[in-house]
Each structure stands twice: as structure tokens, then as C-alpha cells.
Design a protein around this motif. Sequence first.
Motif, PDB file in Angstrom:
ATOM      1  N   ALA A   1     -34.029 -61.114  51.717  1.00  0.00           N
ATOM      2  CA  ALA A   1     -32.916 -60.913  50.791  1.00  0.00           C
ATOM      3  C   ALA A   1     -31.715 -60.322  51.517  1.00  0.00           C
ATOM      4  O   ALA A   1     -30.566 -60.687  51.247  1.00  0.00           O
ATOM      5  N   PHE A   2     -31.990 -59.413  52.452  1.00  0.00           N
ATOM      6  CA  PHE A   2     -30.919 -58.810  53.244  1.00  0.00           C
ATOM      7  C   PHE A   2     -30.148 -59.884  54.007  1.00  0.00           C
ATOM      8  O   PHE A   2     -28.910 -59.898  54.026  1.00  0.00           O
ATOM      9  N   LEU A   3     -30.884 -60.814  54.626  1.00  0.00           N
ATOM     10  CA  LEU A   3     -30.246 -61.895  55.363  1.00  0.00           C
ATOM     11  C   LEU A   3     -29.515 -62.852  54.429  1.00  0.00           C
ATOM     12  O   LEU A   3     -28.432 -63.351  54.752  1.00  0.00           O
ATOM     13  N   ALA A   4     -30.102 -63.108  53.264  1.00  0.00           N
ATOM     14  CA  ALA A   4     -29.454 -64.008  52.302  1.00  0.00           C
ATOM     15  C   ALA A   4     -28.150 -63.412  51.793  1.00  0.00           C
ATOM     16  O   ALA A   4     -27.171 -64.135  51.554  1.00  0.00           O
ATOM     17  N   ARG A   5     -28.120 -62.068  51.618  1.00  0.00           N
ATOM     18  CA  ARG A   5     -26.921 -61.419  51.088  1.00  0.00           C
ATOM     19  C   ARG A   5     -25.759 -61.432  52.069  1.00  0.00           C
ATOM     20  O   ARG A   5     -24.636 -61.108  51.691  1.00  0.00           O
ATOM     21  N   ARG A   6     -26.013 -61.788  53.309  1.00  0.00           N
ATOM     22  CA  ARG A   6     -24.917 -61.843  54.271  1.00  0.00           C
ATOM     23  C   ARG A   6     -23.847 -62.833  53.812  1.00  0.00           C
ATOM     24  O   ARG A   6     -22.654 -62.582  53.979  1.00  0.00           O
ATOM     25  N   ASP A   7     -24.268 -63.958  53.240  1.00  0.00           N
ATOM     26  CA  ASP A   7     -23.310 -64.986  52.845  1.00  0.00           C
ATOM     27  C   ASP A   7     -23.395 -65.369  51.369  1.00  0.00           C
ATOM     28  O   ASP A   7     -22.443 -65.928  50.836  1.00  0.00           O
ATOM     29  N   LEU A   8     -24.522 -65.114  50.721  1.00  0.00           N
ATOM     30  CA  LEU A   8     -24.665 -65.511  49.323  1.00  0.00           C
ATOM     31  C   LEU A   8     -24.279 -64.359  48.405  1.00  0.00           C
ATOM     32  O   LEU A   8     -24.571 -63.196  48.702  1.00  0.00           O
ATOM     33  N   PRO A   9     -23.639 -64.642  47.276  1.00  0.00           N
ATOM     34  CA  PRO A   9     -23.192 -63.584  46.364  1.00  0.00           C
ATOM     35  C   PRO A   9     -24.357 -62.838  45.729  1.00  0.00           C
ATOM     36  O   PRO A   9     -25.444 -63.391  45.531  1.00  0.00           O
ATOM     37  N   LEU A  10     -24.099 -61.574  45.380  1.00  0.00           N
ATOM     38  CA  LEU A  10     -25.150 -60.733  44.813  1.00  0.00           C
ATOM     39  C   LEU A  10     -25.645 -61.248  43.474  1.00  0.00           C
ATOM     40  O   LEU A  10     -26.822 -61.082  43.145  1.00  0.00           O
ATOM     41  N   PHE A  11     -24.764 -61.866  42.671  1.00  0.00           N
ATOM     42  CA  PHE A  11     -25.225 -62.345  41.372  1.00  0.00           C
ATOM     43  C   PHE A  11     -26.293 -63.420  41.531  1.00  0.00           C
ATOM     44  O   PHE A  11     -27.181 -63.553  40.684  1.00  0.00           O
ATOM     45  N   LEU A  12     -26.255 -64.174  42.624  1.00  0.00           N
ATOM     46  CA  LEU A  12     -27.280 -65.190  42.878  1.00  0.00           C
ATOM     47  C   LEU A  12     -28.541 -64.575  43.456  1.00  0.00           C
ATOM     48  O   LEU A  12     -29.653 -64.839  42.974  1.00  0.00           O
TER      49      LEU A  12
END
Length: 317
Positions: free
Chosen positions: A84-95
Motif C-alpha cells: 500500500a505504501f508503494l501504491a500510494r506513491r502515485d495512486l490517490p488515497l481515495f482509491l
Amino acid sequence: MTRLPDVLTRRRFFGVYPSPVMSAGWLFLAAMIAAYGVANLLQSVAAARTDLHPGFDLRLLLSLGKRKTYLVGLFCQFAGFSLAFLARRDLPLFLVQAAVAAGLGVTTLLGVLVLKWRLPKAEVALLAALSCGLAGLVLAAQPHPSRPLGLAGVVGLAIALLVIAVVGFFAARLHGSHGSVALGSLAGVAFSAAAVASRPLAGADSIHQFVTDPLLYLLIAHSVVGQLLLGMAMQRGSTTSAVAAMDAAAAVPAAAVGLLLLGDEIQPGREWLAAAGFLVTLLAVIGLSFYAEPQHGHAHSRARVPVAAGRGSHRSD
């Protein structure tokens, strides 16, 4: 062209080379859902087999830590958190925060297949709605790096940590489904704060900047408090109820902060889809917290869980 090496260096620190169109965050997001699903199941089994702690007591984590099932679940949760940490680098928090709730679907599916959980029709319908809402968010999300949070945001996260701990101390006196939902919700707020801290932290340019950023230590503190609250919530009622309450509480604050302060973006013309997807996901998760039935609460965990999950109730697993 002068900025290109800086961008590549920043990506290389986390081993990620996403493009605006096809971000690696999508792969991290999918793996995160699976990891959280397995983690929820294993931790709930361990919590049901551990003596009930009536108060806000850190010894609960020590008791849970003696069980192999919980440790494996904790490893899966750490893997999910890292993804999730890596995903949050570019993907918005609402997603990302809404996608965490999709792990509940994996948990439920595994519970049905492995532990022979029986789901009411309402819960099945809500899980289907959860999937549809998440699909809408995936189609609406626009990958984009985060803005810095700023000093005010850091202070706000520190104050939130203190408030969550104080409220959790009193909420720990609740039992049954009310205690499960209340403690699960508080765990969600703590994990939401950790998510807010991790979004800008994931953009660190170097290891030195990463380890000296106060957001890292706020992230760790919120995660520990959230883990303790989730363990207590799982002891008091339905796993689905506790996790659903946690996911609902984790989604809204992080989504709001992401859109207002961190520069999260929605694809042009799809704002309605993002709003509808988030609303459907949130309502489905809230509904699950009310309709879910206890699968292995303490009132009957000694009789049911060992039969469904393995042989012998005296093993430390």
C-alpha cells in the motif's frame, strides 16, 4: 531534461518506474488486496484463541505474538502495508484506502472456503456492491505524485495520535458488537492517519530523507496503536464487522486529506464516477459492519475455531 535524472533517482529508491498512464501502483494495489485479505483471516483466528483483554492493554499484542497464526498474519499485514505504501506513491488515497476494504472480500471468501463461515444473503450482496464501488474508483483515479504535507499536517497527525489513544482507552470498556465496531472504527482512524503520513513519505528522494522525516515515526506510532485496537475489536465480535468498521473509518479522512492537501487527482469528466464509487464502497463497508454475524467470537471460539481451522485447541498457532 535537467529534471529527468532526479525523477529517475526518486523512482529508483523504491524500485518503481511508473508512467502517468501505466503506473506500477496498480500492481502493488492488487497484491495489497490479497495480502490484507489473508492477514485479516489469520489475525482474527489468533484473536479468537487468545484470552479476552477487557481494557486498553499492550499485553494483548504480547499474547497474540505467541501464536504462529498471528505472526504469519502480521507478516501478511506488513506485506500489505508495504505494498500500500508503494501504491500510494502515485495512486490517490481515495482509491488505495477503498481498495484496502476489498481485502475484506478476500477474507470472507477464505473464511467460507477454509473455516466454513456461513454468510447471510445481505452480506453477500454488500460484498458485491463493494466490488462495484471499487471498480468505479479504479476507473476514475488519476495516478499522480503527492504534495508535501507541511509542518501543520505533521502536528495534526501527532495530535490525532494522542486523541485516538485516549478515546481507545475508554472504548476498550465496550464489549460485544458495539465494542467491535467502536474499536474497529478507531483502528481505522489510526490507519487512516498512517496512510496520510505514508503518501508524501513515499516520495522521499533518499534514504537519509526517509529516515529523518518525522512522518515515518508518526506512521509507525499510528500503525502500532491501530494494530492494538484492531486486535481488541476482533476479540469482541464478528471479524467482518470489526474489519468493515475499520475500513470505513480509514477511507473517509484519508480521502479528504488526499484531495484537499496532497494533490490527489481524478480523471477529467469522471468526478461523478469517483463520487459514486466512493459512496457505494463506503455504504457497503458500513453495511457489512451491521449485517455481519460473529464467525468465531469468544463466546464460542473454543468450540468452533479449532474444528474449522485445524486440530487441537492447545496449540500456539
